[in-house]
Write an enzyme that holds these catalytic residues in place. Structure first.
Site, mmCIF file in Angstrom:
data_model
loop_
_atom_site.group_PDB
_atom_site.id
_atom_site.type_symbol
_atom_site.label_atom_id
_atom_site.label_comp_id
_atom_site.label_asym_id
_atom_site.label_seq_id
_atom_site.Cartn_x
_atom_site.Cartn_y
_atom_site.Cartn_z
ATOM 1 N N GLY A 36 21.176 -12.755 61.566
ATOM 2 C CA GLY A 36 22.296 -11.765 60.840
ATOM 3 C C GLY A 36 23.734 -11.555 61.300
ATOM 4 N N GLY A 41 21.100 -16.842 69.675
ATOM 5 C CA GLY A 41 21.447 -16.623 71.119
ATOM 6 C C GLY A 41 21.766 -14.988 71.198
ATOM 7 C CB ALA A 119 17.298 -8.757 57.073
ATOM 8 C CD GLU A 206 34.132 5.815 84.620
ATOM 9 O OE1 GLU A 206 33.121 6.497 84.324
ATOM 10 O OE2 GLU A 206 33.922 4.486 83.929
ATOM 11 C CB VAL A 269 33.368 3.864 76.782
ATOM 12 C CG1 VAL A 269 34.523 3.917 77.066
ATOM 13 C CG2 VAL A 269 33.015 3.748 75.288
ATOM 14 N N GLY A 270 30.193 1.378 77.010
ATOM 15 C CA GLY A 270 29.025 1.466 76.731
ATOM 16 C C GLY A 270 28.522 0.660 75.503
ATOM 17 C CB ALA A 318 19.682 -10.867 78.123
ATOM 18 C CG HIS A 443 19.189 -21.511 109.140
ATOM 19 N ND1 HIS A 443 19.800 -20.339 109.273
ATOM 20 C CD2 HIS A 443 19.678 -22.528 109.637
ATOM 21 C CE1 HIS A 443 20.985 -20.760 109.877
ATOM 22 N NE2 HIS A 443 20.670 -22.026 110.260
#
Length: 464
Positions: A36, A41, A119, A206, A269-270, A318, A443
Site C-alpha cells: 500500500g 521491501g 486496503a 536534542e 524525533v521518532g 526490520a 586473526h
C-alpha cells in the site's frame, strides 16, 4: 467489483510482510500480499535501512578522498574531490530498484499474489483494496497486519518545503550548506554525520541532555567525540520551535532563545506505528498504547488476526519484523512456534558504529552478581590497520558471576556492526564466557576483541 478469497491476506510489503508472504508460499499456503505505500521491501528497503546505509557509505568514501587531498593520508594523495549528490542518489536508487526486483522475483517464485493498492478493512477478515484498475474485495481466513511505521511529525514543524523527514533527506539533489537536525536519536545522527562528511555545516538539536539517550554514556561518548571534533554544533537539552525565513527557532538548555540558520531542517524525533487510514478501528483488535497488542505467537485478540513488525511495539527494527513474519506463517501452516527471542540486537550506524545486544550497564545497575569486562579496539591489530582503533572503541561483555552465562554484549567503533550477529548468536544459544573464550577467533579480525573481552571477564586477557 472483483472478489478474492484467500487463505492468508498480508497487509504491508515491508520486511515483516513480504517475508511472511514468501514463507507462506514455501509452506504451500495461498497468500495475497497488499503493497500500500513504499513498495516491496517497505520503509527499510525503499526509504530507510538500505538507502540510508548507501548514502552513509558514499559519505564515508567522499571523506576518505577528502582526507587524501592536500597532505594526503596513509601515503595516499589526491586532487580536491567534488560530489554530485544527484548522481549519488541515482546510484542509491539503483540499489533499491535491484532489491525491489529481487523481492518481487522471490514472491513470484513463492506464488504469492501481490496487489498494489490501499486496503481498507470493513471487519477483521474483509477489506477493499483500491487500485489503479478498480476496487478489489478480499476476504481471508487469516490476516497478517504488517503496516509498519511512519516518521513523527511535530505540529510546529510540519513536513514540507525545507522541513524534511528522513525520506526526503535520502533524495536531496544537492548537499545543503546548513543542515539542522531536530532529534539526537540514531536516525538523525546517522544522516547528520553523513551530511557533515559530505560538507554540510550541521547542527543537532536534542531535548535530552545527551545524544542517543537509549544507549549508555560509555557507548555514546566516542560518537560525541567525533561530532565535536568535526565541528557539528550541538544543542543538548534544547527545544526546537518554528522555522521561517531560513532560521529555526530553538530554546537552549538555559532557557535562552536562539536562531539557527538552516537551508534544510531534518526532523527525526521518532517513528510511530502506521495505524491510521486503513480501518484498524473496524477490526476489533486490542491496542497496547499506540501499538497492536499481541502475544508470543504474534496473535491479536481476534481469531486468526496476526500482527508483526513495527505495529507491535519496540524494538521497531526490520529484523524483528522479518523473524515475526516467519513465525506467523509457520503457525498458520500448523507448526508449533512462538516468537520468544533471547535478544534482538540493535545497531546504530553512526561514526563510530554502536552495537547493543542483551542487557547493558544501566539494566544491571546496583547488582553485585554481574561480571563486566571491557576490551579496547586499540589493542586489536586489525582495528589499527583499518584506522578503527583510534576513536575510543571497545567491546564489552556482561555475564552472571554464578554460572558465567552471557547477559549482554555491546561494542562501539568503526565497522563493529558486523559483530552484531556473533553477539546475538552467543546470547541466543545461552553461551557462557568459556564458550566464547573457547572459540578460536580468526586473526586479524575485529572479532578478536569479543574473544579478549570474555577472557578479561575470566581474569586472563592476553593482549592487555
Amino acid at each position: 467489483m472483483q472478489q478474492i478469497k484467500t487463505k492468508v491476506l498480508i497487509i504491508g510489503a515491508g520486511t515483516g510482510g513480504y517475508v511472511a508472504g514468501i514463507r507462506c508460499g514455501q509452506l504451500g499456503l495461498d497468500a495475497v500480499l497488499v503493497d500500500g505505500g513504499d513498495g516491496l521491501g517497505g520503509t527499510c528497503l525503499n526509504v530507510g535501512c538500505i538507502p540510508s546505509k548507501a548514502i552513509i557509505h558514499a559519505a564515508g568514501k567522499y571523506e576518505t578522498v577528502l582526507k587524501a587531498a592536500g597532505d594526503g593520508t596513509l601515503g595516499i594523495t589526491a586532487s580536491e574531490p567534488a560530489i554530485d549528490l544527484s548522481k549519488t542518489v541515482a546510484w542509491k536508487d539503483g540499489i533499491v530498484r535491484k532489491l525491489n526486483n529481487g523481492v518481487a522475483a522471490l514472491l513470484k517464485k513463492a506464488k504469492v499474489k501481490v496487489i498494489k493498492g490501499w486496503a481498507t478493512f470493513a471487519d477483521a477478515k474483509t477489506c477493499v483494496v483500491t487500485t489503479d484498475d478498480g476496487d478489489i474485495r478480499i476476504t481471508a481466513e487469516h490476516v497478517i497486519l504488517a503496516t509498519g511505521s511512519e516518521p513523527v511529525e511535530l505540529p510546529f514543524l510540519p513536513f514540507g518545503g525545507d522541513v524534511i523527514s528522513s525520506t526526503e533527506a535520502l533524495s536531496l539533489d544537492t548537499v545543503p550548506n546548513k543542515l539542522v537536525v531536530v532529534g539526537g536519536g540514531y536516525i538523525g545522527l546517522e544522516l547528520g554525520i553523513a551530511y557533515r562528511k559530505l560538507g554540510a555545516e550541521v547542527a543537532i538539536v536534542e531535548m535530552a541532555d545527551r545524544i542517543l539517550p537509549l544507549y549508555d554514556k560509555a557507548l555514546t561518548d566516542p560518537v560525541m567525540k567525533w561530532l565535536t571534533s568535526h565541528g557539528v554544533e550541538m544543542h543538548l537539552g534544547a527545544r526546537a520551535g518554528g522555522f521561517g525565513d531560513g532560521k529555526l527557532s530553538i530554546t537552549t538548555k538555559d532557557g535562552e532563545p536562539l536562531q539557527l540558520d538552516a537551508d534544510k531542517v531534518l526532523v527525526t524525533v521518532g517513528r510511530r506505528p502506521r495505524t491510521k487510514g486503513w480501518g484498524l478501528e473496524n477490526m476489533g483488535v486490542t491496542m497496547d498504547g499506540p501499538f497492536v497488542k499481541t502475544d508470543n505467537r504474534c496473535a491479536t485478540n481476534m481469531k486468526n488476526v496476526w500482527a508483526v513488525g513495527d505495529l507491535t511495539g519496540e524494538p521497531m527494527l526490520a529484523h524483528k519484523g522479518s523473524a515475526q513474519g516467519e513465525v506467523v506463517a509457520e503457525i498458520i501452516a500448523g507448526h508449533d512456534k512462538v516468537f520468544d527471542p533471547v535478544t534482538i540486537a540493535a545497531v546504530c550506524f553512526t561514526e563510530p558504529e554502536i552495537v547493543s545486544a542483551g542487557l547493558g550497564p544501566n539494566d544491571v545497575e546496583g547488582r553485585d552478581d554481574v561480571i563486566t569486562a571491557v576490551f579496547p579496539l586499540a589493542a586489536i591489530g586489525r582495528a589499527l590497520a583499518i584506522e578503527a582503533g583510534e576513536d575510543g572503541g571497545f567491546v564489552r561483555v556482561l555475564a552472571s558471576k554464578d554460572d558465567h552465562r552471557l547477559l549482554g554484549v555491546q561494542a562501539v567503533g568503526q565497522h563493529v556492526a558486523e559483530l552484531s550477529n556473533s553477539f546475538a548468536q552467543m546470547l541466543e544459544m545461552g553461551a557462557v564466557l568459556e564458550d566464547v573464550a573457547g572459540v578460536i577467533h580468526v586473526h586479524p579480525t575485529l572479532g578478536e576483541a569479543f574473544h579478549e573481552a570474555t577472557l578479561r571477564a575470566l581474569g586472563h586477557a592476553i593482549h592487555i
